[in-house]
Write an enzyme that holds these catalytic residues in place. Structure first.
Site, PDB file in Angstrom:
ATOM      1  CG  ASN A   1     -11.265   2.756  -2.160  1.00  0.00           C
ATOM      2  OD1 ASN A   1     -10.598   3.686  -1.687  1.00  0.00           O
ATOM      3  ND2 ASN A   1     -10.975   1.934  -3.187  1.00  0.00           N
TER       4      ASN A   1
ATOM      5  CB  CYS B   1      -4.436   8.709  -4.201  1.00  0.00           C
ATOM      6  SG  CYS B   1      -5.856   8.498  -3.251  1.00  0.00           S
TER       7      CYS B   1
ATOM      8  CB  ILE C   1      -8.659   4.219   2.029  1.00  0.00           C
ATOM      9  CG1 ILE C   1      -9.493   2.932   1.487  1.00  0.00           C
ATOM     10  CG2 ILE C   1      -7.871   3.962   3.056  1.00  0.00           C
ATOM     11  CD1 ILE C   1     -10.670   2.661   2.640  1.00  0.00           C
ATOM     12  N   GLY C   2      -8.296   7.464   1.538  1.00  0.00           N
ATOM     13  CA  GLY C   2      -7.138   8.758   1.682  1.00  0.00           C
ATOM     14  C   GLY C   2      -5.904   8.236   2.017  1.00  0.00           C
ATOM     15  CG  LEU C   3      -3.397   7.890  -0.331  1.00  0.00           C
ATOM     16  CD1 LEU C   3      -2.444   8.763  -1.288  1.00  0.00           C
ATOM     17  CD2 LEU C   3      -2.973   6.161  -1.107  1.00  0.00           C
TER      18      LEU C   3
ATOM     19  CE  LYS D   1      -2.492   0.896   3.411  1.00  0.00           C
ATOM     20  NZ  LYS D   1      -3.461   1.023   4.589  1.00  0.00           N
TER      21      LYS D   1
ATOM     22  CE  LYS E   1      -2.767   2.974  -8.384  1.00  0.00           C
ATOM     23  NZ  LYS E   1      -2.917   2.666  -7.015  1.00  0.00           N
TER      24      LYS E   1
END
Length: 196
Positions: free
Chosen positions: A70, A131, A72-74, A46, A166
């Site tokens: 989702n 993200c 999650i916000g890293l 992650k 990414k």
């Protein structure tokens, strides 16, 4: 008949092309007893930041017809905790390890890459420029070719490890973003597809 599944991704040589996407397999130890991580061609962690982050407040998961959304916000334990607490276990698996990381600005990305490069047992890095669920960094850098180039160039100046970048699922600028990352030194890209 045995099938040869070995692949090359930039300078990485993997026994097969299967690897979990960043964030879907935690740090690798959470799934022991369910999945043997040694079956993967590589493990992708992650995404990590220099300092621990709590991520977004709940609710962070929404079930929808046909899937899950989702935000999650890293959330992560930070680079130092990862190196001390998670990396020793991951090194013992003998599977190439790709560590995903992110920053809030180009200097954060470079500092993360530099610190991770000092650790033993990491085969490659993945810069998360994708993200959408963070206020700073992430997709903001991966949606602008100039910023993508600047961030990747800074990372490559801080590490000798192979670098995967990414990129966000941007069907309108994907080629420009990919070209910017490649020209700045990325050895490979991590992409997700969007159907429009």
């Amino acid at each position: 008949m045995e099938v040869d599944l070995r692949v090359e991704i930039g300078p990485l040589r993997l026994q097969n092309p299967v690897m979990p996407a960043a964030g879907t397999f935690g740090y690798g130890d959470e799934y022991m007893g369910i999945v043997d991580p040694r079956d993967f061609g590589a493990l992708v962690t992650k995404s990590l930041s220099l300092d621990p982050t709590e991520g977004n407040p709940p609710p962070r998961l929404w079930e929808v017809p046909g899937g899950l959304i989702n935000s999650i916000g890293l959330e992560n334990i930070g680079v130092e905790a990862f190196i001390q607490q998670k990396l020793p276990f991951l090194r013992e698996l003998g599977v190439p390890l790709i560590v995903s990381f992110f920053g809030q600005d180009p200097k954060d990305y470079a500092r993360c890459a530099e610190r991770l490069s000092e650790a033993v047992g990491i085969a490659a890095l993945e810069a998360n420029l994708s993200c959408p669920n963070v206020k700073k960094g992430g997709m903001a850098f991966g949606s602008d070719p100039e910023l993508t180039h600047r961030v990747v160039e800074g990372i490559k100046g801080a590490t000798d490890l192979p670098l995967l970048v990414k990129l966000p699922p941007d069907p309108y600028h994907a080629l420009e973003l990919a070209r910017a990352a490649q020209e700045a030194g990325a050895e490979a890209l991590t992409l997700s597809l969007i159907h429009i």
